[in-house]
Write an enzyme that holds these catalytic residues in place. Structure first.
Site, PDB file in Angstrom:
ATOM      1  N   ARG A 165       0.836  -1.186  -0.007  1.00  0.00           N
ATOM      2  CA  ARG A 165      -0.115   0.060  -0.032  1.00  0.00           C
ATOM      3  C   ARG A 165       0.863   1.227  -0.004  1.00  0.00           C
ATOM      4  O   ARG A 165       1.875   1.172   0.439  1.00  0.00           O
ATOM      5  CB  ARG A 165      -0.790   0.033   1.525  1.00  0.00           C
ATOM      6  N   HIS A 166       0.381   2.340  -0.647  1.00  0.00           N
ATOM      7  CA  HIS A 166       1.165   3.548  -0.473  1.00  0.00           C
ATOM      8  C   HIS A 166       1.471   4.057   1.022  1.00  0.00           C
ATOM      9  O   HIS A 166       0.789   3.402   1.624  1.00  0.00           O
ATOM     10  CB  HIS A 166       0.351   4.745  -1.347  1.00  0.00           C
ATOM     11  N   GLY A 167       2.379   4.871   1.113  1.00  0.00           N
ATOM     12  CA  GLY A 167       2.675   5.505   2.257  1.00  0.00           C
ATOM     13  C   GLY A 167       1.999   6.548   2.965  1.00  0.00           C
ATOM     14  O   GLY A 167       0.648   6.709   2.258  1.00  0.00           O
ATOM     15  N   GLY A 206      -0.331  -0.378  -4.562  1.00  0.00           N
ATOM     16  CA  GLY A 206      -1.441  -0.104  -4.735  1.00  0.00           C
ATOM     17  C   GLY A 206      -2.363   0.576  -3.555  1.00  0.00           C
ATOM     18  O   GLY A 206      -1.588   1.389  -2.904  1.00  0.00           O
ATOM     19  N   ALA A 242       1.450   1.898   4.158  1.00  0.00           N
ATOM     20  CA  ALA A 242       2.641   1.157   3.729  1.00  0.00           C
ATOM     21  C   ALA A 242       2.593  -0.340   4.054  1.00  0.00           C
ATOM     22  O   ALA A 242       3.607  -1.204   4.151  1.00  0.00           O
ATOM     23  CB  ALA A 242       4.101   1.687   4.249  1.00  0.00           C
TER      24      ALA A 242
END
Ligand code: NAG
Ligand code: NAG
Length: 464
Positions: A83-85, A350, A393
């Site tokens: 996952r994005h931060g 994602g 993240a």
């Protein structure tokens, strides 16, 4: 530099002020972290799930890799779904924060509590709508540091020699593209390369499958009845209790403080921590009991929208599921010395909405009793806690080993070992046993049929 458009320059200013904040209070001591920090659902910091990282962000526990010690295993492939931060609030939440801060400034009582004086005096509404969900500096750091730790765990897979053979893909959303870039910066930093080169593909079919699955969009996302438990809880006794306590602390009448504004205050505490590393005065509005209720509200939403609540939510991730297993199949296939070596790593960046359906499809975090609006009090021990599963993240790692008895697969979630349902007595079962567990999905799980296949005459809610 001076020709940037106003929103951009404002972003730049915000970024600069963040830098100053970071420099002036580089990191919070552990006791300064709000006591409610581990209940922020998808807005939880990764460090709350792995608190040892607060002491040393680069610390890696190599014993999380657990192939059988006697079988001479070596890792041959890593697929990481990440996952994005940490990010800015979305525009919708920024508007709510705006309304909340105005309400508190103009109508709340002027009592003597320090934190309330601070909110009304020194705290400034510094969020602007153009920040809309973008990755913040801390978020870049989340991904950079994760890449470095994964390099330490898998030096032979994420090596500099493999630079061109590591497959990197991202959702098209700005925060994800920035995250996959930051991941590459982390790796290249670990390799001590001077100039960073980026090479990644945008792939929404894989990373944003949910918005392409009609059965999900119509049957769940845009269907009020599908999320009825969330609505009921939002207006139920527990949330009402939180509203009353908050209204009392602020000296506001209860009806002025809608559930949305209560949530905005809670998220404000989370954003100030995850973006600026500060203990915001807004956090004092909540005690742990309140935080648990608000966490449950988020969990209900994730459960009924993105997870086990409706089978179509997990089935919408079939393209990603098949992609992962095709990649593993290829990497585990026996090969002659003259064959191309397998792809060492596949890095897929994602959203929480990407990870949750996939984890659900794999059968993870499925408690016996589904969480509902009416069983809050029996759900304290639930395994489905979005704060622990999908913080910023968050990552799902599939590690394929080459072993004497054949390939083995280990699963890690947020750098901790997790066992496959049905294979609970082994950390890294034989890959063929994992395939046997998911046979029904490997042979089916057809996106066209599940997501578009009304004509086939199947209801979207098929039993997994
Ligand atoms: C390292 O990971 C292993 C396996 O998950 C765990 O049992 C152990 O407690 C961890 N050690 C530390 C210091 O966190
Ligand atoms: C909406 O959700 C309910 C409950 O899950 C379901 O019975 C109904 O069929 C759904 N409606 C549509 C249009 O899919």
């Amino acid at each position: 530099m001076f020709s940037v458009s106003p929103p951009r320059s404002r972003l730049l200013l915000a970024a600069l002020s963040l830098l100053v904040t970071r420099l002036s209070c580089s990191s919070l001591s552990v006791s300064d972290i709000p006591h409610i920090a581990s209940f922020f659902g998808t807005k939880t910091r990764y460090e709350e799930v792995n608190p040892h990282l607060l002491r040393d962000i680069s610390s890696v526990n190599r014993s999380v890799l657990k192939p059988p010690p006697t079988e001479g295993c070596t890792p041959v492939h890593l697929t990481a779904v990440i996952r994005h931060g940490s990010r800015f609030p979305t525009a919708k939440n920024i508007r709510r924060i705006q309304r909340l801060s105005e309400l508190v400034r103009t109508e709340a009582s002027r009592n003597s509590a320090d934190w309330l004086q601070e909110i009304q005096g020194r705290w400034e509404m510094w969020y602007t709508e153009d920040m809309d969900g973008q990755l913040v500096m801390k978020g870049r750091e989340d991904l950079r540091q994760l890449a470095k730790r994964l390099y330490v765990l898998f030096p032979s897979l994420l090596s500099e020699e493999n630079l061109r053979r590591i497959n990197l893909r991202s959702s098209s959303k700005h925060r994800c593209v920035s995250s996959v870039e930051a991941f590459q910066e982390g790796l290249q930093d670990a390799w001590r390369r001077g100039e960073v080169q980026y090479s990644h593909e945008v792939d929404d079919e894989l990373m944003r499958f949910f918005e392409r699955c009609r059965g999900f969009v119509e049957g769940v996302e845009n269907n009020r009845t599908a999320l009825i438990e969330v609505e009921k809880f939002k207006h139920g006794d527990e949330m009402d209790g939180v509203r009353r306590r908050l209204a009392e602390k602020l000296g506001l009448s209860h009806h002025r403080l809608t559930p949305e504004l209560v949530e905005a205050a809670f998220f404000l505490c989370s954003y100030e921590l995850s973006i600026k590393s500060v203990h915001s005065p807004w956090c004092f509005l909540f005690d742990e009991k309140d935080a648990k209720v608000l966490e449950y509200k988020s969990d209900l939403k994730q459960y009924w929208k993105r997870s086990h609540g409706h089978a179509i939510s997990s089935m919408s991730s079939c393209p990603l599921f098949h992609h992962v297993f095709r990649t593993l199949d290829k990497a585990g296939r026996p090969r002659r010395a003259t064959d191309e070596p397998p792809e060492p790593a596949s890095i897929l960046v994602g959203h929480a909405e990407t990870l949750l359906p996939l984890l659900s499809l794999l059968g993870l975090y499925k408690d016996q009793t589904p969480p509902t609006a009416s069983n809050y009090h029996s759900q304290h021990g639930r395994s489905f806690r979005s704060s622990l599963i999908v913080p910023y993240a968050a990552n799902v790692l599939f590690v394929l080993y080459d072993c004497q008895r054949g390939p083995r697969l280990q699963l890690l979630v947020n750098e901790s070992p997790v066992r496959f349902p049905g294979l609970e007595n082994e950390d890294a079962p034989l890959y063929r046993d994992v395939r046997a567990v998911y046979r029904h999905l490997l042979d089916g799980c057809d996106f066209e049929k599940e997501c578009e296949g009304r004509s086939v005459g199947r209801a979207p809610n098929i039993e997994l």
